[in-house]
Write a protein that holds these residues in place. Structure first.
Motif, mmCIF file in Angstrom:
data_model
loop_
_atom_site.group_PDB
_atom_site.id
_atom_site.type_symbol
_atom_site.label_atom_id
_atom_site.label_comp_id
_atom_site.label_asym_id
_atom_site.label_seq_id
_atom_site.Cartn_x
_atom_site.Cartn_y
_atom_site.Cartn_z
ATOM 1 N N SER A 1 1.235 -1.017 -0.464
ATOM 2 C CA SER A 1 0.034 0.080 -0.280
ATOM 3 C C SER A 1 0.864 1.281 0.008
ATOM 4 O O SER A 1 0.130 2.212 -0.864
ATOM 5 C CB SER A 1 -0.628 -0.038 1.268
ATOM 6 N N ARG B 1 -3.672 3.138 -7.620
ATOM 7 C CA ARG B 1 -3.268 2.837 -6.470
ATOM 8 C C ARG B 1 -3.460 2.066 -6.082
ATOM 9 O O ARG B 1 -2.846 0.488 -5.930
ATOM 10 C CB ARG B 1 -3.146 4.057 -5.316
ATOM 11 N N LYS B 2 -4.943 1.752 -5.931
ATOM 12 C CA LYS B 2 -5.584 0.705 -5.065
ATOM 13 C C LYS B 2 -5.663 -0.928 -6.040
ATOM 14 O O LYS B 2 -5.079 -1.830 -5.680
ATOM 15 C CB LYS B 2 -6.867 0.473 -5.375
ATOM 16 N N ALA C 1 -1.588 -1.753 -5.564
ATOM 17 C CA ALA C 1 -1.713 -2.319 -4.119
ATOM 18 C C ALA C 1 -2.307 -3.898 -4.356
ATOM 19 O O ALA C 1 -1.305 -4.442 -3.867
ATOM 20 C CB ALA C 1 -2.203 -1.376 -2.908
ATOM 21 N N GLN D 1 0.621 -6.513 -3.917
ATOM 22 C CA GLN D 1 0.297 -8.056 -2.786
ATOM 23 C C GLN D 1 0.281 -9.515 -3.519
ATOM 24 O O GLN D 1 0.978 -10.287 -3.036
ATOM 25 C CB GLN D 1 -0.969 -7.529 -2.145
#
Length: 144
Positions: free
Chosen positions: A36, A59-60, A63, A67
């Motif tokens: 994040s 961005r989401k 991230a 992950q």
């Protein structure tokens, strides 16, 4: 922490001095699996162009992708090249290695930064032979 101290902490296995704090932090946060925080270094509509993937935008999404795909990776930057284009946007190329439990591969990260030094694009290029790339694609497919 100063830029030199950050460089030393992030790049202890490398001999590179990276000149841009957001790029230092890109490597640091990925190596610490703080995805994040990595995504927060990107502009709102920033794009990650990863090998064998469609563009990952925002961005989401970045991230989430990191992950899922970057856990357990160790990024080792080795050499930096910096250029500025006519719009004063910086283009920074970092060459190095990515290590995982399964493989190690030479990589070039092509960063584009806006005037606020946010990452607008990172294009990750694998610097490997066709046979090595085929093996990486197979390893990825087998692990999914």
């Amino acid at each position: 922490m100063t830029a030199t101290n950050i460089n030393q902490a992030v790049l202890s296995q490398s001999e590179i001095e990276i000149s841009t704090p957001n790029i230092i932090n890109y490597f640091r946060t990925i190596n610490q699996e703080k995805f994040s925080d990595t995504a927060a270094l990107f502009a709102d509509n920033g794009v990650l162009l990863a090998p064998f993937e469609q563009p990952i935008t925002g961005r989401k999404a970045i991230a989430l992708y990191l992950q899922q795909e970057a856990s357990g990776m160790q990024l080792l930057p080795l050499r930096e090249t910096v250029t500025t284009d006519d719009t004063e946007a910086q283009q920074i190329i970092i060459k190095g290695k990515v290590k995982t439990a399964l493989f190690s591969v030479n990589v070039a990260w092509h960063f584009s930064l806006d005037r606020q030094q946010q990452i607008t694009t990172v294009k990750i290029k694998l610097l490997a032979s066709p046979q090595e790339l085929l093996g990486l694609q197979r390893a990825k497919t087998e692990n999914n």
